[in-house]
Write an enzyme that holds these catalytic residues in place. Sequence first.
Site, short mmCIF file in Angstrom:
data_model
loop_
_atom_site.label_atom_id
_atom_site.label_comp_id
_atom_site.label_asym_id
_atom_site.label_seq_id
_atom_site.Cartn_x
_atom_site.Cartn_y
_atom_site.Cartn_z
N CYS A 1 -39.07 -66.87 -16.94
CA CYS A 1 -38.42 -65.99 -17.92
C CYS A 1 -39.34 -65.72 -19.10
O CYS A 1 -39.36 -64.62 -19.66
CB CYS A 1 -37.11 -66.61 -18.40
SG CYS A 1 -35.90 -66.86 -17.08
N ASP B 1 -26.28 -40.26 -20.34
CA ASP B 1 -24.85 -40.00 -20.13
C ASP B 1 -24.06 -41.29 -19.93
O ASP B 1 -22.87 -41.26 -19.64
CB ASP B 1 -24.64 -39.07 -18.93
CG ASP B 1 -25.23 -39.63 -17.63
OD1 ASP B 1 -25.79 -40.76 -17.65
OD2 ASP B 1 -25.14 -38.93 -16.60
#
Length: 233
Positions: A45, A149
Amino acid sequence: MSLKLGDQFPNFQLKTTVGDIQLHEWLGNSWGILFSHPADYTPVCTTELSRAAKLAPEFAKRNTKLIGLSCDSLDNHHGWIKDLQAYSGPNFQCTGDKCKIIPHGEFAFPIIDDSDRKLAKELGMIDPAEFDNKGLPLTARAVFFIGPDKKVKASLLYPATTGRNFDEILRLLDSLQLSAKLPIATPVDWKVGDKVMVPPSVKDEDVQKYFPQGVQVKNDLPSGKGYIRMAQV
């Protein structure tokens, strides 16, 4: 909840390293990439988020905001950010096409506190094979591409064992943004500057409108069908 392509991405209220945000309002008219990692203070990570931070100017050029997520607390995130900066060196924070070096202790993008695992469960990001030291499940390496959108344009899901390729994430973003502007599809291994495919759904009479430089049709297939049409855009 299982989000499919074209679904509206939920307008979550989020607790992040830059304060509380409402996702849709924070995104505004930008594209967004929400991605999860299994845990702070872990090696893979650390490489992933360091790489994402280094690429912040590239995402900014593409009008795209990044936001990370794990099942760690804000305190953990803030402490880990200092390690990320030490690991990767100077990072940049970008607004539009303007970037600045980030002060020590800050980061290129927000990271969400999902310590109650609410979002991880709602979005199907739980890795069934990964648990913390309390036996609680951790997030997989999920990626959601969100259009202006607020709809899902693409998603990826990797296990905790496999770090993601952020160059591929950029490449996918480039393809999504180009295909949102033009009726095209991008072929295998495509990258910006390569020729694109003109799908069969584009009628011959519309080709000149979208591709004024013309298209190249491969007519030497055994079938004799001219369905492979390439264009430079």
